[in-house]
Design a protein around this motif. Structure first.
Motif, PDB file in Angstrom:
ATOM      1  N   LYS A 212       0.813  -1.211   0.000  1.00  0.00           N
ATOM      2  CA  LYS A 212       0.000   0.000   0.000  1.00  0.00           C
ATOM      3  C   LYS A 212       0.844   1.257   0.000  1.00  0.00           C
ATOM      4  O   LYS A 212       0.347   2.319  -0.322  1.00  0.00           O
ATOM      5  CB  LYS A 212      -0.928  -0.006   1.212  1.00  0.00           C
ATOM      6  CG  LYS A 212      -1.937  -1.141   1.178  1.00  0.00           C
ATOM      7  CD  LYS A 212      -2.842  -1.121   2.372  1.00  0.00           C
ATOM      8  CE  LYS A 212      -3.784  -2.314   2.314  1.00  0.00           C
ATOM      9  NZ  LYS A 212      -4.645  -2.386   3.477  1.00  0.00           N
ATOM     10  N   GLY A 213       2.082   1.156   0.384  1.00  0.00           N
ATOM     11  CA  GLY A 213       2.925   2.338   0.497  1.00  0.00           C
ATOM     12  C   GLY A 213       2.701   3.025   1.829  1.00  0.00           C
ATOM     13  O   GLY A 213       1.936   2.561   2.679  1.00  0.00           O
ATOM     14  N   TYR A 214       3.378   4.136   2.007  1.00  0.00           N
ATOM     15  CA  TYR A 214       3.311   4.871   3.266  1.00  0.00           C
ATOM     16  C   TYR A 214       2.354   6.053   3.150  1.00  0.00           C
ATOM     17  O   TYR A 214       2.082   6.535   2.052  1.00  0.00           O
ATOM     18  CB  TYR A 214       4.716   5.344   3.666  1.00  0.00           C
ATOM     19  CG  TYR A 214       5.634   4.185   3.992  1.00  0.00           C
ATOM     20  CD1 TYR A 214       5.712   3.679   5.274  1.00  0.00           C
ATOM     21  CD2 TYR A 214       6.394   3.586   2.995  1.00  0.00           C
ATOM     22  CE1 TYR A 214       6.539   2.608   5.568  1.00  0.00           C
ATOM     23  CE2 TYR A 214       7.221   2.509   3.281  1.00  0.00           C
ATOM     24  CZ  TYR A 214       7.284   2.025   4.562  1.00  0.00           C
ATOM     25  OH  TYR A 214       8.094   0.961   4.851  1.00  0.00           O
ATOM     26  N   SER A 215       1.877   6.519   4.269  1.00  0.00           N
ATOM     27  CA  SER A 215       0.881   7.602   4.286  1.00  0.00           C
ATOM     28  C   SER A 215       1.417   8.914   3.728  1.00  0.00           C
ATOM     29  O   SER A 215       0.643   9.781   3.346  1.00  0.00           O
ATOM     30  CB  SER A 215       0.341   7.810   5.709  1.00  0.00           C
ATOM     31  OG  SER A 215       1.397   8.176   6.581  1.00  0.00           O
ATOM     32  N   ASP A 216       2.729   9.057   3.641  1.00  0.00           N
ATOM     33  CA  ASP A 216       3.308  10.286   3.090  1.00  0.00           C
ATOM     34  C   ASP A 216       3.461  10.222   1.568  1.00  0.00           C
ATOM     35  O   ASP A 216       4.080  11.088   0.957  1.00  0.00           O
ATOM     36  CB  ASP A 216       4.651  10.608   3.747  1.00  0.00           C
ATOM     37  CG  ASP A 216       5.726   9.561   3.486  1.00  0.00           C
ATOM     38  OD1 ASP A 216       5.432   8.522   2.835  1.00  0.00           O
ATOM     39  OD2 ASP A 216       6.870   9.775   3.927  1.00  0.00           O
TER      40      ASP A 216
ATOM     41  N   THR B 297       5.003   7.786  -0.172  1.00  0.00           N
ATOM     42  CA  THR B 297       6.228   7.132  -0.604  1.00  0.00           C
ATOM     43  C   THR B 297       6.076   5.618  -0.559  1.00  0.00           C
ATOM     44  O   THR B 297       5.180   5.086   0.099  1.00  0.00           O
ATOM     45  CB  THR B 297       7.427   7.536   0.279  1.00  0.00           C
ATOM     46  OG1 THR B 297       7.174   7.118   1.630  1.00  0.00           O
ATOM     47  CG2 THR B 297       7.683   9.032   0.229  1.00  0.00           C
TER      48      THR B 297
ATOM     49  N   LYS C 131       9.362   3.795  -0.587  1.00  0.00           N
ATOM     50  CA  LYS C 131      10.661   3.502   0.020  1.00  0.00           C
ATOM     51  C   LYS C 131      11.254   2.202  -0.536  1.00  0.00           C
ATOM     52  O   LYS C 131      11.529   1.255   0.204  1.00  0.00           O
ATOM     53  CB  LYS C 131      10.546   3.447   1.544  1.00  0.00           C
ATOM     54  CG  LYS C 131      10.036   4.747   2.150  1.00  0.00           C
ATOM     55  CD  LYS C 131       9.925   4.676   3.654  1.00  0.00           C
ATOM     56  CE  LYS C 131       9.310   5.964   4.183  1.00  0.00           C
ATOM     57  NZ  LYS C 131       9.139   5.949   5.620  1.00  0.00           N
TER      58      LYS C 131
ATOM     59  N   THR D 215      10.880  -4.074   7.652  1.00  0.00           N
ATOM     60  CA  THR D 215      10.744  -4.433   9.062  1.00  0.00           C
ATOM     61  C   THR D 215      10.075  -5.798   9.193  1.00  0.00           C
ATOM     62  O   THR D 215       9.462  -6.306   8.244  1.00  0.00           O
ATOM     63  CB  THR D 215       9.908  -3.406   9.844  1.00  0.00           C
ATOM     64  OG1 THR D 215       8.560  -3.449   9.368  1.00  0.00           O
ATOM     65  CG2 THR D 215      10.487  -2.008   9.721  1.00  0.00           C
TER      66      THR D 215
ATOM     67  N   GLU E  99       6.380  -5.425   8.433  1.00  0.00           N
ATOM     68  CA  GLU E  99       6.097  -5.278   7.001  1.00  0.00           C
ATOM     69  C   GLU E  99       6.191  -6.621   6.279  1.00  0.00           C
ATOM     70  O   GLU E  99       5.356  -6.939   5.427  1.00  0.00           O
ATOM     71  CB  GLU E  99       7.062  -4.272   6.368  1.00  0.00           C
ATOM     72  CG  GLU E  99       6.816  -2.847   6.816  1.00  0.00           C
ATOM     73  CD  GLU E  99       7.937  -1.890   6.462  1.00  0.00           C
ATOM     74  OE1 GLU E  99       7.660  -0.675   6.386  1.00  0.00           O
ATOM     75  OE2 GLU E  99       9.090  -2.327   6.264  1.00  0.00           O
TER      76      GLU E  99
ATOM     77  N   TRP F  93      -0.429  -1.005  13.625  1.00  0.00           N
ATOM     78  CA  TRP F  93      -1.064  -1.067  12.308  1.00  0.00           C
ATOM     79  C   TRP F  93      -1.020  -2.463  11.695  1.00  0.00           C
ATOM     80  O   TRP F  93      -1.875  -2.831  10.890  1.00  0.00           O
ATOM     81  CB  TRP F  93      -0.417  -0.052  11.348  1.00  0.00           C
ATOM     82  CG  TRP F  93       1.018  -0.374  11.003  1.00  0.00           C
ATOM     83  CD1 TRP F  93       2.141   0.064  11.647  1.00  0.00           C
ATOM     84  CD2 TRP F  93       1.467  -1.236   9.958  1.00  0.00           C
ATOM     85  NE1 TRP F  93       3.267  -0.471  11.067  1.00  0.00           N
ATOM     86  CE2 TRP F  93       2.884  -1.272  10.010  1.00  0.00           C
ATOM     87  CE3 TRP F  93       0.831  -1.983   8.966  1.00  0.00           C
ATOM     88  CZ2 TRP F  93       3.659  -2.016   9.135  1.00  0.00           C
ATOM     89  CZ3 TRP F  93       1.613  -2.724   8.090  1.00  0.00           C
ATOM     90  CH2 TRP F  93       3.001  -2.727   8.168  1.00  0.00           C
ATOM     91  N   SER F  94      -0.057  -3.282  12.070  1.00  0.00           N
ATOM     92  CA  SER F  94       0.122  -4.599  11.459  1.00  0.00           C
ATOM     93  C   SER F  94      -0.557  -5.739  12.222  1.00  0.00           C
ATOM     94  O   SER F  94      -0.508  -6.884  11.770  1.00  0.00           O
ATOM     95  CB  SER F  94       1.614  -4.915  11.349  1.00  0.00           C
ATOM     96  OG  SER F  94       2.167  -5.105  12.645  1.00  0.00           O
TER      97      SER F  94
ATOM     98  N   SER G 191       9.153  -3.485  14.717  1.00  0.00           N
ATOM     99  CA  SER G 191      10.059  -2.574  14.026  1.00  0.00           C
ATOM    100  C   SER G 191      11.444  -3.151  13.778  1.00  0.00           C
ATOM    101  O   SER G 191      12.285  -2.513  13.163  1.00  0.00           O
ATOM    102  CB  SER G 191      10.184  -1.262  14.813  1.00  0.00           C
ATOM    103  OG  SER G 191       8.911  -0.636  14.885  1.00  0.00           O
TER     104      SER G 191
END
Length: 128
Positions: free
Chosen positions: A55-59, A61, A63, A69, A72, A100-101, A126
């Motif tokens: 899904k990507g990151y909320s900003d 990106t 990456k 991690t 992830e 979130w995971s 993490s």
């Protein structure tokens, strides 16, 4: 471990290029601000996002060069796995409460990808 995780992730991206039959999650392909059209993995990233694996990151990106991690990677396993586990396990790790995971890590445990006994001090999402 970092290199192995990156190798597996790269393999998942390559696999994402090939069409699979059956019901797949159709997420809208997003244009990530850190994945230019000239990026070597752009087509694979787009295919994997379309299938709902990433899904990507909320900003905004993706990456693509970042280290993955533990959370992830577990989420990726849960998303690409087909089928339904025999038993749905929930709230498996105390250190994932509200993370979130959590839901998808629980699914990865339920599917047998993660053995809770291998993490006696918590999942530590993490960790890379």
């Amino acid at each position: 471990m970092k290199k192995v995780t990156q190798l597996i992730l790269s393999g998942a991206l390559v696999i994402g290029m090939f069409p699979f039959t059956g019901n797949t999650s159709q997420a809208a392909v997003t244009s990530f601000k850190d994945v230019p059209t000239s990026h070597w993995a752009k087509a694979s990233i787009d295919a994997a996002v379309e299938k709902g694996y990433f899904k990507g990151y909320s900003d905004g990106t993706f990456k693509p060069g970042a280290t993955v991690t533990r959370a992830e990677f577990a989420v990726l396993l849960a998303r690409v796995a087909k089928g339904t586990p025999d038993t749905e396990k929930t709230n498996v790790f105390n250190d994932l409460t509200g993370h979130w995971s959590q839901k998808e890590v629980d699914r990865a445990v339920s599917l047998g990808f993660i053995n809770v006994k291998d993490y006696p001090n918590g999942f530590k999402p993490s960790t890379m």
